[in-house]
Design a protein around this motif. Structure first.
Motif, PDB file in Angstrom:
ATOM      1  N   VAL A 172     113.276  92.899-127.267  1.00 39.34           N
ATOM      2  CA  VAL A 172     111.878  91.831-127.224  1.00 39.34           C
ATOM      3  C   VAL A 172     110.841  92.977-127.356  1.00 39.34           C
ATOM      4  O   VAL A 172     110.597  93.976-126.635  1.00 39.34           O
ATOM      5  N   LEU A 173     110.602  93.589-129.025  1.00 38.00           N
ATOM      6  CA  LEU A 173     109.466  94.419-128.998  1.00 38.00           C
ATOM      7  C   LEU A 173     108.234  94.468-128.716  1.00 38.00           C
ATOM      8  O   LEU A 173     107.477  95.684-128.981  1.00 38.00           O
ATOM      9  N   VAL A 174     107.821  93.098-128.643  1.00 35.43           N
ATOM     10  CA  VAL A 174     106.241  93.567-128.627  1.00 35.43           C
ATOM     11  C   VAL A 174     106.165  92.505-127.259  1.00 35.43           C
ATOM     12  O   VAL A 174     106.863  91.317-126.945  1.00 35.43           O
ATOM     13  N   ASP A 175     104.656  92.467-126.341  1.00 33.48           N
ATOM     14  CA  ASP A 175     104.619  92.016-125.229  1.00 33.48           C
ATOM     15  C   ASP A 175     103.701  89.968-126.129  1.00 33.48           C
ATOM     16  O   ASP A 175     103.268  90.381-127.234  1.00 33.48           O
ATOM     17  N   ASP A 176     104.030  89.458-124.937  1.00 35.25           N
ATOM     18  CA  ASP A 176     103.123  87.970-125.610  1.00 35.25           C
ATOM     19  C   ASP A 176     101.726  87.923-125.998  1.00 35.25           C
ATOM     20  O   ASP A 176     100.960  89.065-124.927  1.00 35.25           O
ATOM     21  N   ALA A 177     101.551  87.275-126.864  1.00 35.50           N
ATOM     22  CA  ALA A 177      99.918  87.406-126.623  1.00 35.50           C
ATOM     23  C   ALA A 177      99.117  88.313-127.707  1.00 35.50           C
ATOM     24  O   ALA A 177      98.138  88.739-127.173  1.00 35.50           O
ATOM     25  N   SER A 178      99.968  89.834-128.071  1.00 36.23           N
ATOM     26  CA  SER A 178      99.717  90.429-128.741  1.00 36.23           C
ATOM     27  C   SER A 178      99.559  90.607-130.475  1.00 36.23           C
ATOM     28  O   SER A 178     100.310  89.956-130.627  1.00 36.23           O
ATOM     29  N   PRO A 179      98.311  91.376-130.657  1.00 31.79           N
ATOM     30  CA  PRO A 179      98.004  91.705-132.251  1.00 31.79           C
ATOM     31  C   PRO A 179      99.513  92.224-132.895  1.00 31.79           C
ATOM     32  O   PRO A 179     100.298  93.166-132.079  1.00 31.79           O
ATOM     33  N   VAL A 180      99.826  91.399-133.881  1.00 32.16           N
ATOM     34  CA  VAL A 180     101.084  92.262-134.360  1.00 32.16           C
ATOM     35  C   VAL A 180     100.795  92.786-135.905  1.00 32.16           C
ATOM     36  O   VAL A 180     100.087  91.534-136.601  1.00 32.16           O
ATOM     37  N   GLU A 181     100.969  93.718-136.524  1.00 31.54           N
ATOM     38  CA  GLU A 181     100.853  93.473-138.107  1.00 31.54           C
ATOM     39  C   GLU A 181     101.774  93.133-138.966  1.00 31.54           C
ATOM     40  O   GLU A 181     103.154  93.208-138.834  1.00 31.54           O
ATOM     41  N   TYR A 182     102.184  92.941-140.226  1.00 29.78           N
ATOM     42  CA  TYR A 182     102.616  92.288-141.526  1.00 29.78           C
ATOM     43  C   TYR A 182     104.096  93.400-141.322  1.00 29.78           C
ATOM     44  O   TYR A 182     103.777  94.676-141.032  1.00 29.78           O
ATOM     45  N   ASP A 183     105.357  92.892-140.672  1.00 31.75           N
ATOM     46  CA  ASP A 183     106.388  93.422-141.309  1.00 31.75           C
ATOM     47  C   ASP A 183     106.765  94.267-139.999  1.00 31.75           C
ATOM     48  O   ASP A 183     107.853  95.255-139.574  1.00 31.75           O
ATOM     49  N   GLN A 184     106.072  94.010-138.449  1.00 33.02           N
ATOM     50  CA  GLN A 184     106.268  95.246-137.347  1.00 33.02           C
ATOM     51  C   GLN A 184     107.238  94.335-137.075  1.00 33.02           C
ATOM     52  O   GLN A 184     107.968  92.825-136.699  1.00 33.02           O
ATOM     53  N   PRO A 185     108.661  95.067-136.599  1.00 30.77           N
ATOM     54  CA  PRO A 185     109.829  94.500-136.173  1.00 30.77           C
ATOM     55  C   PRO A 185     109.337  93.629-133.936  1.00 30.77           C
ATOM     56  O   PRO A 185     108.446  94.683-133.648  1.00 30.77           O
ATOM     57  N   LEU A 186     110.156  93.105-134.279  1.00 28.43           N
ATOM     58  CA  LEU A 186     109.336  91.420-133.186  1.00 28.43           C
ATOM     59  C   LEU A 186     110.801  92.431-132.581  1.00 28.43           C
ATOM     60  O   LEU A 186     110.745  92.079-130.834  1.00 28.43           O
ATOM     61  N   PHE A 187     112.104  91.622-132.906  1.00 29.00           N
ATOM     62  CA  PHE A 187     113.423  91.585-132.088  1.00 29.00           C
ATOM     63  C   PHE A 187     114.065  92.291-133.106  1.00 29.00           C
ATOM     64  O   PHE A 187     114.981  92.720-134.031  1.00 29.00           O
ATOM     65  N   LEU A 188     115.372  93.045-131.668  1.00 33.20           N
ATOM     66  CA  LEU A 188     116.414  93.469-131.706  1.00 33.20           C
ATOM     67  C   LEU A 188     117.378  91.956-131.737  1.00 33.20           C
ATOM     68  O   LEU A 188     117.316  92.349-129.948  1.00 33.20           O
ATOM     69  N   VAL A 189     118.626  91.877-132.832  1.00 33.10           N
ATOM     70  CA  VAL A 189     118.970  91.509-133.013  1.00 33.10           C
ATOM     71  C   VAL A 189     120.552  91.956-132.637  1.00 33.10           C
ATOM     72  O   VAL A 189     120.865  92.295-134.111  1.00 33.10           O
ATOM     73  N   GLU A 190     121.766  91.749-132.210  1.00 34.48           N
ATOM     74  CA  GLU A 190     123.210  92.278-132.033  1.00 34.48           C
ATOM     75  C   GLU A 190     123.794  90.682-132.840  1.00 34.48           C
ATOM     76  O   GLU A 190     124.002  89.679-132.412  1.00 34.48           O
ATOM     77  N   PRO A 191     124.216  91.235-134.395  1.00 37.94           N
ATOM     78  CA  PRO A 191     124.738  89.459-135.098  1.00 37.94           C
ATOM     79  C   PRO A 191     126.142  89.457-134.603  1.00 37.94           C
ATOM     80  O   PRO A 191     126.831  90.420-134.168  1.00 37.94           O
ATOM     81  N   ALA A 192     126.562  88.198-134.760  1.00 39.66           N
ATOM     82  CA  ALA A 192     127.302  86.775-134.507  1.00 39.66           C
ATOM     83  C   ALA A 192     128.746  87.737-134.779  1.00 39.66           C
ATOM     84  O   ALA A 192     128.693  87.841-136.523  1.00 39.66           O
TER      85      ALA A 192
END
Length: 158
Positions: free
Chosen positions: A138-158
């Motif tokens: 998880v790349l962002v802290d809870d209740a933090s401001p985010v920008e357009y196109d900012q990475p939020l999560f890294l996911v390992e595809p199934a």
């Protein structure tokens, strides 16, 4: 003017040499200025909100050769997929303070599963996964401001 139209205007300004643009309609006025820091001001009849975005990348005149960086730790990030923010707003990991976290490290996700909430202009938008896999970071802290196109999560595809 809706949020999608404002995002499109921001993209156009970032890609151009336009310093400022103002648009006014029956719903309010939008002014977008590009300087050292890009500031987007949204003024509507009921409220006033200022959103600061990251400055547009400027091409370097004479780029210096990059020094090789020492790897901090060997990580398998080659196959990870990034879930990015589709809008500017405030990132929330829970649908409400008393509810459990929507997505955490180790959470299995599938297309359509809500992974977070982004509040933009008093609207709470559920952000759904478009992929299947497992959240590894998880790349962002809870209740933090985010920008357009900012990475939020890294996911390992199934």
């Amino acid at each position: 003017m809706d949020l999608k139209q404002i995002h499109e205007l921001i993209k156009i300004i970032n890609k151009s040499n336009i310093g400022e643009i103002s648009i006014e309609d029956k719903d309010g006025k939008v002014t977008i200025k590009q300087k050292e820091e890009q500031v987007v001001t949204v003024a509507a009849p009921a409220h006033h909100q200022v959103i600061t975005t990251a400055p547009a990348p400027q091409p370097a005149a004479n780029p210096a050769p990059a020094a090789p960086a020492a790897p901090a730790a060997p990580a398998k990030t080659d196959n990870l997929i990034t879930i990015k923010s589709p809008m500017i707003g405030t990132f929330y990991r829970r649908s409400s303070p008393d509810k459990p976290v929507l997505a955490d490290v180790g959470t299995e996700i599938t297309p359509g599963k809500v992974v977070c909430i982004i509040e933009a202009m008093k609207l709470f938008n559920e952000i759904e996964s478009e992929i299947s896999g497992t959240i590894v970071k998880v790349l962002v802290d809870d209740a933090s401001p985010v920008e357009y196109d900012q990475p939020l999560f890294l996911v390992e595809p199934a």
